[in-house]
Design a protein around this motif. Structure first.
Motif, PDB file in Angstrom:
ATOM      1  N   LEU A   4       0.860  -1.172   0.000  1.00 13.62           N
ATOM      2  CA  LEU A   4       0.000   0.000   0.000  1.00 13.62           C
ATOM      3  C   LEU A   4       0.897   1.223   0.000  1.00 13.62           C
ATOM      4  O   LEU A   4       1.755   1.356   0.884  1.00 13.62           O
ATOM      5  N   VAL A   5       0.717   2.098  -0.974  1.00 12.43           N
ATOM      6  CA  VAL A   5       1.567   3.277  -1.095  1.00 12.43           C
ATOM      7  C   VAL A   5       0.696   4.521  -1.165  1.00 12.43           C
ATOM      8  O   VAL A   5      -0.042   4.715  -2.133  1.00 12.43           O
ATOM      9  N   GLU A   6       0.814   5.361  -0.128  1.00 12.15           N
ATOM     10  CA  GLU A   6       0.033   6.596  -0.069  1.00 12.15           C
ATOM     11  C   GLU A   6       0.751   7.734  -0.781  1.00 12.15           C
ATOM     12  O   GLU A   6       1.988   7.750  -0.857  1.00 12.15           O
ATOM     13  N   SER A   7      -0.048   8.686  -1.259  1.00 13.88           N
ATOM     14  CA  SER A   7       0.492   9.908  -1.849  1.00 13.88           C
ATOM     15  C   SER A   7      -0.568  10.994  -1.734  1.00 13.88           C
ATOM     16  O   SER A   7      -1.724  10.717  -1.396  1.00 13.88           O
ATOM     17  N   GLY A   8      -0.154  12.227  -2.019  1.00 11.73           N
ATOM     18  CA  GLY A   8      -1.099  13.326  -2.048  1.00 11.73           C
ATOM     19  C   GLY A   8      -1.093  14.233  -0.845  1.00 11.73           C
ATOM     20  O   GLY A   8      -1.805  15.242  -0.813  1.00 11.73           O
ATOM     21  N   TYR A  33     -11.748  -4.867   2.610  1.00 10.26           N
ATOM     22  CA  TYR A  33     -12.117  -3.662   3.306  1.00 10.26           C
ATOM     23  C   TYR A  33     -10.887  -2.756   3.341  1.00 10.26           C
ATOM     24  O   TYR A  33      -9.764  -3.219   3.547  1.00 10.26           O
ATOM     25  N   MET A  34     -11.126  -1.464   3.145  1.00 20.64           N
ATOM     26  CA  MET A  34     -10.016  -0.523   3.194  1.00 20.64           C
ATOM     27  C   MET A  34     -10.394   0.692   4.034  1.00 20.64           C
ATOM     28  O   MET A  34     -11.583   1.019   4.159  1.00 20.64           O
ATOM     29  N   ALA A  35      -9.383   1.346   4.571  1.00 20.42           N
ATOM     30  CA  ALA A  35      -9.660   2.467   5.471  1.00 20.42           C
ATOM     31  C   ALA A  35      -8.509   3.458   5.475  1.00 20.42           C
ATOM     32  O   ALA A  35      -7.386   3.128   5.085  1.00 20.42           O
ATOM     33  N   TRP A  36      -8.827   4.648   5.926  1.00 19.08           N
ATOM     34  CA  TRP A  36      -7.830   5.679   6.192  1.00 19.08           C
ATOM     35  C   TRP A  36      -7.779   5.909   7.697  1.00 19.08           C
ATOM     36  O   TRP A  36      -8.832   6.045   8.346  1.00 19.08           O
ATOM     37  N   PHE A  37      -6.577   5.974   8.222  1.00 20.35           N
ATOM     38  CA  PHE A  37      -6.326   6.318   9.610  1.00 20.35           C
ATOM     39  C   PHE A  37      -5.403   7.531   9.654  1.00 20.35           C
ATOM     40  O   PHE A  37      -4.759   7.859   8.661  1.00 20.35           O
ATOM     41  N   ARG A  38      -5.339   8.157  10.792  1.00 20.41           N
ATOM     42  CA  ARG A  38      -4.396   9.270  10.964  1.00 20.41           C
ATOM     43  C   ARG A  38      -3.843   9.260  12.373  1.00 20.41           C
ATOM     44  O   ARG A  38      -4.472   8.765  13.303  1.00 20.41           O
ATOM     45  N   GLN A  39      -2.646   9.819  12.473  1.00 18.72           N
ATOM     46  CA  GLN A  39      -1.995   9.912  13.775  1.00 18.72           C
ATOM     47  C   GLN A  39      -1.291  11.244  13.892  1.00 18.72           C
ATOM     48  O   GLN A  39      -0.370  11.540  13.121  1.00 18.72           O
ATOM     49  N   TYR A  94      -2.585   7.292   7.015  1.00 11.97           N
ATOM     50  CA  TYR A  94      -2.229   5.949   6.572  1.00 11.97           C
ATOM     51  C   TYR A  94      -3.429   5.268   5.931  1.00 11.97           C
ATOM     52  O   TYR A  94      -4.554   5.418   6.408  1.00 11.97           O
ATOM     53  N   CYS A  95      -3.186   4.488   4.895  1.00  7.27           N
ATOM     54  CA  CYS A  95      -4.245   3.615   4.416  1.00  7.27           C
ATOM     55  C   CYS A  95      -3.983   2.205   4.927  1.00  7.27           C
ATOM     56  O   CYS A  95      -2.844   1.826   5.219  1.00  7.27           O
ATOM     57  N   THR A 113      -4.665  -5.658   8.769  1.00  7.16           N
ATOM     58  CA  THR A 113      -3.374  -6.325   8.724  1.00  7.16           C
ATOM     59  C   THR A 113      -2.344  -5.546   7.913  1.00  7.16           C
ATOM     60  O   THR A 113      -1.169  -5.512   8.259  1.00  7.16           O
ATOM     61  N   TYR A 114      -2.775  -4.946   6.830  1.00  4.71           N
ATOM     62  CA  TYR A 114      -1.858  -4.331   5.879  1.00  4.71           C
ATOM     63  C   TYR A 114      -1.917  -2.809   5.979  1.00  4.71           C
ATOM     64  O   TYR A 114      -3.005  -2.217   6.019  1.00  4.71           O
ATOM     65  N   TRP A 115      -0.735  -2.195   5.997  1.00  2.52           N
ATOM     66  CA  TRP A 115      -0.621  -0.746   6.199  1.00  2.52           C
ATOM     67  C   TRP A 115       0.381  -0.144   5.232  1.00  2.52           C
ATOM     68  O   TRP A 115       1.392  -0.777   4.882  1.00  2.52           O
ATOM     69  N   GLY A 116       0.102   1.104   4.824  1.00  4.30           N
ATOM     70  CA  GLY A 116       1.073   1.856   4.067  1.00  4.30           C
ATOM     71  C   GLY A 116       2.017   2.588   4.990  1.00  4.30           C
ATOM     72  O   GLY A 116       1.903   2.492   6.219  1.00  4.30           O
ATOM     73  N   GLN A 117       2.938   3.343   4.390  1.00  6.71           N
ATOM     74  CA  GLN A 117       3.947   4.062   5.166  1.00  6.71           C
ATOM     75  C   GLN A 117       3.480   5.435   5.621  1.00  6.71           C
ATOM     76  O   GLN A 117       4.106   6.046   6.492  1.00  6.71           O
ATOM     77  N   GLY A 118       2.412   5.919   5.046  1.00  7.18           N
ATOM     78  CA  GLY A 118       1.853   7.184   5.488  1.00  7.18           C
ATOM     79  C   GLY A 118       2.227   8.363   4.601  1.00  7.18           C
ATOM     80  O   GLY A 118       3.249   8.341   3.908  1.00  7.18           O
TER      81      GLY A 118
END
Length: 125
Positions: A4-8, A33-39, A94-95, A113-118
């Motif tokens: 998973l690779v985030e951009s933007g 299922y997919m989601a966006w999280f933030r920290q 993060y996605c 289970t699966y996460w991008g780098q943010g």
């Protein structure tokens, strides 16, 4: 291998907009299922928005009416359109993906289970 690779992400003034993208590969994307999280600094990671395999969406109360999650199955890409941004939206975004987050809710971190780098989003006042 799931990737998973985030951009933007970027810097924007309050009231502005950004669109985040998450390019997915290595698994049957459309059925997940997919989601966006933030920290934010010093805070726990929180769920922002989620979308299930049929396209039904769930949002955190703090972003309802301002953020829109969507996905393009042909491009294997998840999006988060963020409008009317506020300084409190500043965070690393993060996605995440999973075949099903059960027994957790769609916005619970433990369900994925699966996460991008943010990608960093900074909103200035």
């Amino acid at each position: 291998q799931v990737q998973l690779v985030e951009s933007g992400g970027g810097s924007v003034q309050a009231g502005g907009s950004l669109r985040l993208s998450c390019a997915a590969s290595g698994y049957p994307y459309s059925g997940y299922y997919m989601a966006w999280f933030r920290q934010a600094p010093g805070k726990r990671r929180e769920g922002v928005a989620a979308i299930d395999s049929l396209g039904s969406t769930t949002y955190a109360n703090s972003v309802k009416g301002r953020f829109t999650i969507s996905k393009d199955n042909d491009k294997n890409t998840l999006y988060l359109q963020m409008n009317t941004l506020k300084p409190e939206d500043t965070a690393m975004y993060y996605c995440a993906a999973d075949i099903h987050p059960s027994p957790f809710t769609l916005l619970q971190e433990a369900g994925y289970t699966y996460w991008g780098q943010g990608t960093q989003v900074t909103v200035s006042s």
